[in-house]
Every structure is written in structure tokens, then in C-alpha cells.
Design an enzyme around this catalytic site. Structure first.
Site, short mmCIF file in Angstrom:
data_model
loop_
_atom_site.label_atom_id
_atom_site.label_comp_id
_atom_site.label_asym_id
_atom_site.label_seq_id
_atom_site.Cartn_x
_atom_site.Cartn_y
_atom_site.Cartn_z
N GLY A 33 0.83 -1.21 0.00
CA GLY A 33 0.00 0.00 0.00
C GLY A 33 0.85 1.24 0.00
O GLY A 33 2.06 1.18 -0.23
N ASN A 34 0.24 2.38 0.25
CA ASN A 34 0.98 3.64 0.32
C ASN A 34 0.38 4.52 1.41
O ASN A 34 -0.64 4.19 2.00
CB ASN A 34 1.00 4.34 -1.04
CG ASN A 34 -0.40 4.68 -1.52
OD1 ASN A 34 -1.09 5.50 -0.94
ND2 ASN A 34 -0.84 4.03 -2.59
N ARG A 35 1.03 5.64 1.66
CA ARG A 35 0.67 6.49 2.79
C ARG A 35 -0.41 7.53 2.50
O ARG A 35 -0.62 8.43 3.30
CB ARG A 35 1.91 7.22 3.32
CG ARG A 35 2.95 6.32 3.93
CD ARG A 35 4.04 7.15 4.59
NE ARG A 35 5.23 6.37 4.86
CZ ARG A 35 5.35 5.55 5.91
NH1 ARG A 35 4.36 5.42 6.76
NH2 ARG A 35 6.47 4.88 6.07
N SER A 36 -1.07 7.43 1.37
CA SER A 36 -2.11 8.43 1.07
C SER A 36 -3.23 8.35 2.11
O SER A 36 -3.76 7.27 2.38
CB SER A 36 -2.69 8.19 -0.32
OG SER A 36 -3.73 9.10 -0.56
N ALA A 100 -3.78 7.95 -4.85
CA ALA A 100 -2.42 7.42 -5.02
C ALA A 100 -2.55 5.98 -5.50
O ALA A 100 -2.97 5.11 -4.74
CB ALA A 100 -1.65 7.50 -3.71
#
Ligand code: CTP
Ligand code: CA
Length: 239
Positions: A33-36, A100
């Protein structure tokens, strides 16, 4: 009273906004995943609503609740988001891609939990490219021609870091050209900048050569600047 007509610079306009971060599963319990956080997307939706627009909000994974007063759809992976965004962009006046999107996903999904093996071999994750939702939509819109109904104004968001070779804005300008969208909101990112924070500093670039617009402040203030640029672009193209 729902019979009252919306007022404001975006009254009568339909704005599709994607937000949050995609998750690409490795197995039933793990993902890339990502930090958005989704906060910028929520701020964009609230600014669009305040300007009188109807909002189609496509939420990937977010740390904050989706805004009230929108038509909500949800998606987890990039490929799911592509389906939901394409549907929302149909008949919309504007698409803002603030989500994102994972550029890659694990090449293989294991339908049972990956276990530590007894032979101490370190597992290798092979990644494959996800579709580029924005670039694909721009191409699809072009192939549909005059009769097409995909959003005529597509706005991308780009998180960039400068390096020895190019500045943040140079990377932004070439990304705008590569993607083919009408506007790109370029955001400088780094360890303590932007992701998960409330302060933001962006430059809005325009494909038609209009002067770039700089905006800084809270995500709400940045959202108002983006929606002001959107309203301006809609009024000059007469759509
Ligand atoms: N985007 C998208 N589909 C992807 C990746 C990105 O639609 N698979 C959209 C994002 O939502 C954003 C814009 O494209 O609006 C720019 O995203 P960014 O990650 O900055 O661009 P990339 O082309 O993926 O370039 P980079 O290699 O710098 O990550
Ligand atoms: Ca990317």
C-alpha cells in the site's frame, strides 16, 4: 430543500474525484500500500460541493471518512479503481485523480496465507505493472472523439521530489505532457512533507500553456485553489 438549485461557480457541474491509496494484495492478510490518507481528496470534494457542483467520490483506502453529500463508490486495488473511475468519469464535466495508485502489484496472489518456510529461503516478490488509469482514460477519450462522454477536463495530481537532474516543476511539466491531461497539480513530497500532514504546497500546471498557479496552506486551501482553477478552465472553454 433539495428543490433549491445549487449556486456557485460550479453549479450544475458534475465532478468526479478519486481519493486515498490503493492496496495490492499478496495473500488474504497482506498487501502493498501507500501512505495516502485521502485528506486532499476529501478537501477537494468539500470545495467542489461548496462551489455548487455535484460530486462523484471514488474512495480507495482512506484514513478519514468519505465526505457527506457525495455519490460514493469504493475500490481497493488499482484495477478496481480503474473500473470505478472510468464509470464515474462518464458524463462528468471534470475528473480529478487525487488517488495514489500503486504503479505495480504482486505478480502472484496466494489464496492462503504465505508461511515462513522451514528452509530459511527469503521469499521474492515479483511485481508487475498496473494500468495507468489517467493515461488510459485520456487515450480512450481521444479515441471516442466528439461523440465521447468522458470528462473533458482531467486533472492529475503528482507527488514529486526534485533531484540532481531535474527540479520538481521540471518533472511535473514532463509528466503533464506524458499523461496528456489538461491540468496537473504538482506537489513536492519528502519525509515530512504532504503525506498524512495538513500543510501542503502545490503548483498547478496547465496543458494549454496558461501561467502556472502556486498555492500553499492547508489541504482545504489547496483544494479551493484547484477548484478555482477548474472553474476558470471550464468558463474559458465554454463547456
Ligand atoms: N495515476 C493513475 N494510474 C496509475 C498511476 C498514477 O491514474 N497507475 C494517476 C494518479 O492518480 C495521479 C497521476 O496519475 O493523478 C500522477 O501519478 P504519479 O504517480 O505521479 O505518476 P506516474 O505516471 O505513476 O509516475 P511516477 O513514475 O513518477 O510514479
Ligand atoms: Ca506512480
Amino acid at each position: 430543500d433539495s428543490a433549491v438549485e445549487a449556486q456557485g461557480p460550479l453549479a450544475g457541474k458534475i465532478i468526479a474525484i478519486s481519493a486515498g491509496g490503493t492496496r495490492e494484495p499478496l495473500d488474504p492478510v497482506r498487501f502493498l500500500g501507500n501512505r495516502s490518507s485521502g485528506r486532499q481528496g476529501v478537501a477537494l470534494a468539500n470545495a467542489a460541493l461548496a462551489a455548487g457542483a455535484s460530486v462523484r467520490f471514488i474512495a480507495a483506502h482512506m484514513d478519514v471518512p468519505a465526505p457527506a453529500g457525495v455519490e460514493l463508490s469504493t475500490a481497493s486495488t488499482a484495477r478496481q479503481l480503474q473500473g470505478a473511475v472510468t464509470e464515474a468519469a462518464r458524463g462528468a464535466d471534470v475528473l480529478i485523480m487525487s488517488a495514489a495508485v500503486a504503479d505495480f502489484r504482486p505478480g502472484e496472489y496466494q489464496d492462503s496465507k504465505i508461511k515462513k518456510s522451514d528452509d530459511h529461503a527469503d521469499p521474492v516478490i515479483t511485481l508487475i505493472r498496473n494500468p495507468d488509469i489517467l493515461a488510459t482514460l485520456v487515450k480512450q477519450r481521444a479515441s471516442e472523439g466528439e461523440a465521447g462522454t468522458l470528462a473533458p477536463l482531467i486533472v492529475g495530481f503528482a507527488a514529486e521530489t526534485g533531484d540532481a537532474e531535474s527540479s520538481v516543476l521540471e518533472y511535473g511539466a514532463s509528466k503533464l505532457a506524458r499523461k496528456g491531461c489538461e491540468m496537473l497539480v504538482v506537489n513536492e513530497v519528502g519525509e515530512n512533507l504532504t503525506f498524512g500532514t495538513t500543510q501542503n504546497s502545490v503548483t498547478i500546471l496547465f496543458a494549454d500553456g496558461a501561467q502556472p498557479v502556486a498555492a500553499a496552506g492547508s489541504k482545504d486551501e489547496v483544494a479551493v485553489a484547484v477548484l478555482t482553477a477548474v472553474a476558470q478552465a471550464l468558463s474559458t472553454t465554454g463547456t
